[in-house]
Design an enzyme around this catalytic site. Structure first.
Site, PDB file in Angstrom:
ATOM      1  N   PRO A 122       5.555  -5.596  -3.815  1.00 19.69           N
ATOM      2  CA  PRO A 122       6.606  -4.601  -3.411  1.00 19.69           C
ATOM      3  C   PRO A 122       8.082  -5.547  -3.339  1.00 19.69           C
ATOM      4  O   PRO A 122       7.964  -6.616  -2.895  1.00 19.69           O
ATOM      5  CB  PRO A 122       6.042  -4.397  -1.847  1.00 19.69           C
ATOM      6  N   GLN A 176       4.161   0.472  -0.401  1.00 16.05           N
ATOM      7  CA  GLN A 176       4.493  -0.700   0.827  1.00 16.05           C
ATOM      8  C   GLN A 176       5.288   0.354   1.773  1.00 16.05           C
ATOM      9  O   GLN A 176       6.167   1.206   1.402  1.00 16.05           O
ATOM     10  CB  GLN A 176       5.185  -1.618   0.082  1.00 16.05           C
ATOM     11  N   THR A 204       3.527  -3.824   5.451  1.00 13.94           N
ATOM     12  CA  THR A 204       4.018  -5.323   5.643  1.00 13.94           C
ATOM     13  C   THR A 204       4.203  -5.632   7.076  1.00 13.94           C
ATOM     14  O   THR A 204       4.771  -4.870   8.073  1.00 13.94           O
ATOM     15  CB  THR A 204       5.574  -5.335   5.261  1.00 13.94           C
ATOM     16  N   SER A 272       0.598 -13.661   2.432  1.00 14.66           N
ATOM     17  CA  SER A 272       1.781 -13.941   1.744  1.00 14.66           C
ATOM     18  C   SER A 272       2.605 -14.482   2.794  1.00 14.66           C
ATOM     19  O   SER A 272       2.460 -14.391   3.935  1.00 14.66           O
ATOM     20  CB  SER A 272       2.391 -12.402   1.372  1.00 14.66           C
ATOM     21  N   HIS A 274       6.248 -13.271   2.415  1.00 16.51           N
ATOM     22  CA  HIS A 274       7.384 -12.514   2.363  1.00 16.51           C
ATOM     23  C   HIS A 274       8.223 -13.320   1.321  1.00 16.51           C
ATOM     24  O   HIS A 274       9.489 -13.363   1.336  1.00 16.51           O
ATOM     25  CB  HIS A 274       8.304 -12.227   3.586  1.00 16.51           C
ATOM     26  N   ASP A 290       0.289 -13.593  -2.806  1.00 15.24           N
ATOM     27  CA  ASP A 290       1.406 -13.782  -3.534  1.00 15.24           C
ATOM     28  C   ASP A 290       2.408 -14.816  -2.929  1.00 15.24           C
ATOM     29  O   ASP A 290       2.104 -15.476  -1.832  1.00 15.24           O
ATOM     30  CB  ASP A 290       2.233 -12.339  -3.815  1.00 15.24           C
ATOM     31  N   VAL A 293       4.372 -17.685  -7.613  1.00 11.54           N
ATOM     32  CA  VAL A 293       3.565 -17.888  -8.674  1.00 11.54           C
ATOM     33  C   VAL A 293       4.485 -17.306  -9.954  1.00 11.54           C
ATOM     34  O   VAL A 293       5.072 -16.615 -10.129  1.00 11.54           O
ATOM     35  CB  VAL A 293       2.494 -16.691  -8.673  1.00 11.54           C
TER      36      VAL A 293
END
Length: 367
Positions: A122, A176, A204, A272, A274, A290, A293
Site C-alpha cells: 500500500p 489497506q 496499518t 514492516s 513503514h 516489506d 526490497v
C-alpha cells in the site's frame, strides 16, 4: 524458521554509517545522463528496479518525488532498509537441477493464487507520478497476476480503483486502512472494500502517531495520516467483528508483537517499518514482509526465512511514472531476477528454499 524472529531486533537496530546514495552506480548516468529534466528515459533502457527511481527523480517535480522518497528524521531506518540485505551473504549450492525454477514462482496468499511471491504494498498518492494514478498499479498487477494492496489515501477512491480492473476481471486485491475506535466509519470502509471485491483488510498498526519526516516537512508533503490513533488488541478484535474479511496487521516489528498477533487470532501479519518512515509464528500464520526490497536476491533472503510473500512499495510507485507499462516492466524484471538468482543459488524449487542458503552472521560489509 524461528531464526527470522530472533533477527528482527538486529534488523531494526543496524545503522549504516557510510555516505548514502539513492541508487548504486551501474552506469546509468553515463548512458542516460543527458535525458532532459522532466522527461522519462525510454522504458526499454530500464534494466532494474533502482533505475525507476533514478528516472522518476528527474521526471517528477521535487515535492511529488519527496513525498515518495522521504524517511523519518535523519532517515537512518530508510537507509538501513536498503542496505541490510547486503549484510547477509548467500551460500550457493552447485550441481543441482534448477531448470524448472520459473515454474515454481507461483504461490498462494491467504488461499488466493498469484504468479509470484511478491506484491505491491500500500502506497498513497499514485497520482503524483502519473495522471492515471492507481489505475496503472491495479492494471499492471492484473496483467501479471500479482497481488495489489490499494492504500486508503490513494488518489482514486476504493470504487474507482475497483472500476479500473480489466473487464470481467476476478482480480484479487487486499484493501489497506487506517482505523481506530470510530466503529461506524470503520464499518463503512469495510463495506466499501467488500463491495469492491477486496478479500482482506490490511490494517496499518505502526502509525499510531505521525512520523518526524524532516525531508517531507521542507516540501510540505507530510504523512497522509497525521492524527494520533487509538489502537490496541481490543480494538483489533472489535474491528474484526465488523467484517467477514480477515484483518491483517501491517507494521509488526518485534517478536513480542508477532506472538501477540497469533494469540489474538490474526490470519497473517506483515513485518514492516513503514518504509523507514515510522519507527514460532510461521507455522501458525502466513508472514509477509516489506521494506527496502530492490533485487531478486533480497526477495530470496526473506523467503528463505519462511516469509510467504514480499512487498514492494516505492519501486512500483516510481515505475508507475510510466503508467501501467512501467508497472508491468517492474514486475517482469523482478520475476526474472528472482528466477535467475534462485538458479545461481542452487534452488531448483522456490518452495524449498530455507535458511541454509544464507549466512545469518551480520557481515556488515559493503560492495
Amino acid at each position: 524458521m524461528h531464526s527470522f524472529l530472533t533477527l528482527l531486533p538486529l534488523l531494526a537496530s543496524a545503522l549504516a554509517a557510510r555516505p548514502f546514495l539513492n541508487e548504486p552506480d551501474t552506469g546509468i548516468e553515463d548512458v542516460l545522463g543527458d535525458i532532459a529534466v522532466g522527461t522519462l528515459p525510454p522504458l526499454e533502457s530500464i534494466v532494474g528496479l533502482p533505475d525507476f527511481e533514478w528516472a522518476a527523480r528527474g521526471y517528477m517535480n521535487t515535492s511529488a518525488y519527496t513525498y515518495y522518497r522521504n524517511g523519518a528524521a535523519g532517515e537512518w531506518s530508510y537507509r538501513n532498509n536498503l542496505e541490510v540485505y547486503n549484510r547477509f551473504r548467500l551460500r550457493p549450492r552447485v550441481l543441482t537441477d534448477i531448470t524448472n525454477i520459473e515454474s515454481t514462482l507461483p504461490t498462494t496468499i491467504l488461499g488466493h493464487n498469484f504468479s509470484a511471491p511478491f506484491f505491491i504494498s500500500p502506497c498513497a498518492r499514485a497520482g503524483y507520478a502519473h495522471p492515471e494514478a492507481e489505475a496503472g498499479l491495479i492494471r499492471g498487477a492484473a496483467a501479471n497476476g500479482i497481488l495489489y494492496m490499494p492504500a486508503l489515501y490513494a488518489i482514486l477512491s476504493i470504487e474507482q480503483i475497483a472500476a479500473a480492473k480489466p473487464a470481467n476481471s476476478t482480480q484479487v486485491t487486499f484493501q489497506q486502512v487506517y482505523l481506530d475506535t470510530n466503529n461506524i466509519a470503520s464499518q463503512a470502509i469495510f463495506k466499501r472494500a467488500e463491495k469492491a471485491g477486496s478479500k482482506a483488510i490490511i490494517f496499518t498498526v505502526d502509525s499510531a502517531a505521525d512520523g518526524n519526516r524532516h525531508r517531507a516537512a521542507r516540501y510540505g508533503v507530510g504523512s497522509a495520516d497525521s492524527s494520533y490513533s487509538y489502537m490496541t488488541w481490543d480494538v483489533f478484535h472489535t474491528l474484526q467483528n465488523l467484517t467477514s474479511l480477515p484483518i491483517i496487521p501491517k507494521g509488526i516489528m518485534t517478536v513480542e508483537d508477532a506472538q501477540l498477533a497469533v494469540a489474538n487470532g490474526a490470519k497473517a501479519i506483515i513485518i514492516s517499518n513503514h518504509g523507514g518512515r515510522q519507527l514460532d509464528v510461521f507455522t501458525q500464520v502466513e508472514v509477509y514482509a516489506d521494506g527496502g526490497v530492490r533485487y531478486g536476491a533480497d526477495v530470496l533472503k526473506l523467503l528463505s526465512l519462511g516469509v510467504k510473500a514480499v512487498g514492494l512499495g516505492r519501486p512500483f510507485m516510481f515505475a508507475n511514472a510510466y503508467g501501467q507499462e512501467g508497472v508491468e516492466k517492474a514486475i517482469t524484471l523482478l520475476k526474472h531476477e528472482i528466477a535467475i538468482d534462485a538458479g545461481n543459488l542452487g534452488v531448483g524449487d522456490l518452495k524449498k528454499i530455507d535458511p541454509s542458503f544464507v549466512s545469518w552472521t551480520n557481515n556488515n560489509w559493503y560492495s
